[in-house]
Design an enzyme around this catalytic site. Sequence first.
Site, PDB file in Angstrom:
ATOM      1  CG  HIS A   1       4.165  -6.597   7.425  1.00 34.33           C
ATOM      2  ND1 HIS A   1       4.880  -6.826   6.266  1.00 34.33           N
ATOM      3  CD2 HIS A   1       3.804  -5.291   7.385  1.00 34.33           C
ATOM      4  CE1 HIS A   1       4.961  -5.725   5.558  1.00 34.33           C
ATOM      5  NE2 HIS A   1       4.321  -4.775   6.216  1.00 34.33           N
TER       6      HIS A   1
ATOM      7  CG  ASP B   1      -5.368  -9.677  10.196  1.00 31.43           C
ATOM      8  OD1 ASP B   1      -4.771 -10.668   9.735  1.00 31.43           O
ATOM      9  OD2 ASP B   1      -5.425  -8.583   9.609  1.00 31.43           O
ATOM     10  N   GLY B   2      -5.859 -13.298  10.936  1.00 31.93           N
ATOM     11  CA  GLY B   2      -6.450 -14.334  10.117  1.00 31.93           C
ATOM     12  C   GLY B   2      -6.622 -13.940   8.671  1.00 31.93           C
TER      13      GLY B   2
ATOM     14  NE  ARG C   1      15.184 -26.422  -7.079  1.00 38.73           N
ATOM     15  CZ  ARG C   1      15.853 -27.557  -7.016  1.00 38.73           C
ATOM     16  NH1 ARG C   1      17.017 -27.606  -6.370  1.00 38.73           N
ATOM     17  NH2 ARG C   1      15.381 -28.657  -7.570  1.00 38.73           N
TER      18      ARG C   1
ATOM     19  CB  ALA D   1      -0.927  -0.012   1.213  1.00 40.56           C
ATOM     20  CG  HIS D   2       4.606   1.462   1.678  1.00 39.99           C
ATOM     21  ND1 HIS D   2       5.464   2.051   2.571  1.00 39.99           N
ATOM     22  CD2 HIS D   2       3.980   0.473   2.366  1.00 39.99           C
ATOM     23  CE1 HIS D   2       5.373   1.446   3.743  1.00 39.99           C
ATOM     24  NE2 HIS D   2       4.477   0.481   3.633  1.00 39.99           N
TER      25      HIS D   2
ATOM     26  CG  ASP E   1       0.667  -2.958   9.597  1.00 40.91           C
ATOM     27  OD1 ASP E   1       1.121  -1.812   9.726  1.00 40.91           O
ATOM     28  OD2 ASP E   1       0.666  -3.568   8.516  1.00 40.91           O
TER      29      ASP E   1
ATOM     30  CG  HIS F   1       7.008  -3.139   2.426  1.00 36.94           C
ATOM     31  ND1 HIS F   1       5.817  -3.218   1.756  1.00 36.94           N
ATOM     32  CD2 HIS F   1       6.708  -2.867   3.721  1.00 36.94           C
ATOM     33  CE1 HIS F   1       4.819  -2.989   2.608  1.00 36.94           C
ATOM     34  NE2 HIS F   1       5.333  -2.787   3.812  1.00 36.94           N
TER      35      HIS F   1
ATOM     36  CG  HIS G   1      -2.498  -8.503   7.172  1.00 31.14           C
ATOM     37  ND1 HIS G   1      -3.623  -7.952   7.730  1.00 31.14           N
ATOM     38  CD2 HIS G   1      -1.940  -7.545   6.395  1.00 31.14           C
ATOM     39  CE1 HIS G   1      -3.733  -6.696   7.320  1.00 31.14           C
ATOM     40  NE2 HIS G   1      -2.725  -6.434   6.513  1.00 31.14           N
TER      41      HIS G   1
END
Length: 382
Positions: free
Chosen positions: A233, A270-271, A244, A154-155, A295, A212, A273
């Site tokens: 995260h 949160d189930g 590999r 989202a950045h 987050d 990220h 993410h």
Amino acid sequence: MPSNGSVSDAPITQFINCRILKEHTLQREDLWVRDGRILDPEKLFFDEQGYADRQLDCGGAILAPGFIDVQLNGGYGVDFSTPSEDPGAGVAFVAKKILEHGVTSFCPTLVTSPPSVYHKVLPEVKVQSGGVHGAGVLGVHLEGPFISLEKKGAHPEQFLRTFGGSGGVNPLLEVYGGLDNVSMVTLAPELAGSQSVVEELSQRGVTVSLGHSVANLSQAEEAVQQGASFITHLFNAMLPFHHRDPGIVGLLTSNRIPAGRSVFYGMIADGIHTNPAALRIAHRAHPAGLVLVTDAIMAMGLPPGRHTLGQQVIEIQGLHAYVAGCSVPEALEAASLHPAQLLGISHQKGSLEYGCDADLVLMDDQMVLEATYISGVEVWRK
């Protein structure tokens, strides 16, 4: 007469009828507090011949260290990455509200933004102790803009940056305006020049997190050897695990972590993410590294709808949070002890050891919060 005149005139509080989190288990034991810190009762009894000025009956509830959130972007209509006339007031507002969730300390987090935002916001967000006014601020977490275009999430793409060829933290100082009151920086370790940045940030006492990113395992291990100690995260916004080359995820079981060092990893439980099965895999591989993060964005505490995260607009349809696959002590430590260890403050916070700050949460067996304490003082009650 003070009960402990030989050492201090401060009153002593004794929490009784509680199960306290100590040595990775819940133990039936009283907790003693004076001057905002946890007391050793043996020294109190035998050295000072002191006693409690007041007792607080916990009714058999769990008493654990207050929660520490190292990745919180905002809440209750406040977005830390959207500059207002008084950014500090927005942080203070959220700090007050999160007491009801048991958070006693946190790192306000800024996502990728233009330099003007950092230059305006960072000088206004100061490290400060918590209290009745709100949770303590441990320093700012800067998530970006030195991250991967491919894993930007989202950045906003237009504000992403590289380190250039100057080496060291000069590119960061140019973008951020300074590193005062900064506790953590998330960056992509595959970016050219990252090794010297990681090393210098670590030497300055800033926690370096990897995230990220499209880094392979070798690049991630090199960053850890330079001083990086956290994964932002885990599983999200990074290469997926591959047998590999497991990428950043492989740090959880890498044999190239320097002796005496540990890598921690943030999980958004949160189930959504992270699938609960993935959380269980990570936790079983490296239980001592799990750090629970929210987050959270400005939508926390607000109804579903359109909300902002920095320069982006996000549609929120519902928020959920739970922890799967952990015992109660493990979950509590992942929200307190582990983030304190990550930030190098476990001698002060995240633990109920003698001498630590008496930042506490009181909760029932279903982990429903009943009260929050900072420095032994009640700051919120259900």
